[in-house]
Design an enzyme around this catalytic site. Structure first.
Site, PDB file in Angstrom:
ATOM      1  N   ASP A   3       0.849  -1.189   0.000  1.00 32.72           N
ATOM      2  CA  ASP A   3       0.000   0.000   0.000  1.00 32.72           C
ATOM      3  C   ASP A   3       0.887   1.241   0.000  1.00 32.72           C
ATOM      4  OD1 ASP A   3      -1.777   2.038   0.355  1.00 32.72           O
ATOM      5  OD2 ASP A   3      -2.639   1.283   2.223  1.00 32.72           O
TER       6      ASP A   3
ATOM      7  N   TYR B  74     -12.979  15.098  -4.391  1.00 30.84           N
ATOM      8  CA  TYR B  74     -12.198  14.520  -5.491  1.00 30.84           C
ATOM      9  C   TYR B  74     -11.419  15.612  -6.226  1.00 30.84           C
ATOM     10  CZ  TYR B  74     -11.276  12.096  -9.923  1.00 30.84           C
ATOM     11  OH  TYR B  74     -10.684  11.551 -11.031  1.00 30.84           O
TER      12      TYR B  74
ATOM     13  N   THR C  39     -14.541   2.257 -17.502  1.00 30.99           N
ATOM     14  CA  THR C  39     -14.327   1.082 -16.665  1.00 30.99           C
ATOM     15  C   THR C  39     -15.678   0.561 -16.190  1.00 30.99           C
ATOM     16  OG1 THR C  39     -14.217   2.333 -14.590  1.00 30.99           O
ATOM     17  CG2 THR C  39     -12.145   2.059 -15.820  1.00 30.99           C
TER      18      THR C  39
ATOM     19  N   LYS D 135      -7.253  15.858  -6.728  1.00 37.80           N
ATOM     20  CA  LYS D 135      -6.630  15.883  -8.048  1.00 37.80           C
ATOM     21  C   LYS D 135      -5.993  17.243  -8.349  1.00 37.80           C
ATOM     22  CE  LYS D 135      -7.342  11.704  -9.622  1.00 37.80           C
ATOM     23  NZ  LYS D 135      -6.230  10.780  -9.955  1.00 37.80           N
TER      24      LYS D 135
END
Length: 226
Positions: A53, A145, A180, A149
């Site tokens: 990780d 988010y 996806t 980013k």
């Protein structure tokens, strides 16, 4: 196997698997890194696998050091890790923000810190991260988010200024939406019609990582789809 080593982080995910395969086709010795051993098991034969990780800075350093010792000094690092959550600014929770920062920019910083000493000794290297359109342009409904980013986008620009004089290139791609199965479960068909395939994005990433993009550093390359 080539003596040019490329590390692909997030290689257990769909995009990471395509990137690993493309770099292997381009002649690199590729090492795939992911916390999911099941995901790593889906990599093509010939691609080496290391589980861990990398949002943990200690783990990130130990994995890079292990790869350098066992496989060779890395010439390329591609980081495809990313986490996504929807929600506006007024409903964002501390857990949302922490996760978006830890995964979307934290891992990028720890991995870069770990790999750069090897590239400095070589006097060259290429690093590619995966940002996103909301990290470049304000996007309602994706507050946490977008913050993660955006921080990654700024990190890439800072790293370019600090590392380009040492022969190390740092770039990013910024897709709007990747095609996806998970994204198809989130978004309607009319939105997904404008997504970019992971195969196409992997080709762009491999270009940035490779010698053909030698003049390019500090770029945040839009990959917004059709």
């Amino acid at each position: 196997m080539s003596d040019r080593v490329a590390i692909v982080v997030g290689a257990g995910g769909l995009l990471g698997r395509f990137v690993a395969a493309k770099l292997a086709d381009d002649g690199f010795t590729v090492v795939g890194v992911d916390r999911s051993e099941a995901g790593l098991s889906e990599l093509a034969d010939g691609i080496r696998r290391v589980a861990g990780d990398t949002t943990d800075p200690t783990v990130a350093k130990s994995l890079i050091d292990r790869i350098a010792a066992e496989t060779g000094q890395p010439a390329v690092l591609v980081n495809t890790l990313g986490a996504f959550t929807m929600g506006d600014a007024l409903t964002a929770t501390p857990e949302d923000v922490r996760l978006m920062v830890d995964v979307n920019v934290g891992a990028a910083l720890w991995l870069t810190q770990a790999v750069v000493p090897y590239m400095q000794r070589a006097g060259s290297g290429s690093i590619v991260h995966v940002s996103a359109r909301p990290g470049l342009e304000p996007t309602a409904g994706l507050a946490a988010y977008s913050l993660g980013k955006a921080a990654l986008t700024q990190l890439v620009r800072v790293l370019d200024l600090e590392l380009r004089p040492q022969g190390i290139r740092v770039n990013a791609v910024a897709p709007q939406l990747i095609d996806t199965p998970k994204n198809r479960s989130y978004f309607p068909a009319e939105v997904m019609a404008h997504s970019v395939t992971p195969e196409a994005l992997a080709t762009v990433i491999a270009f940035l990582a490779g010698d053909a993009a030698a003049p390019v550093s500090g770029a945040i390359l839009p990959a917004y789809g059709g």
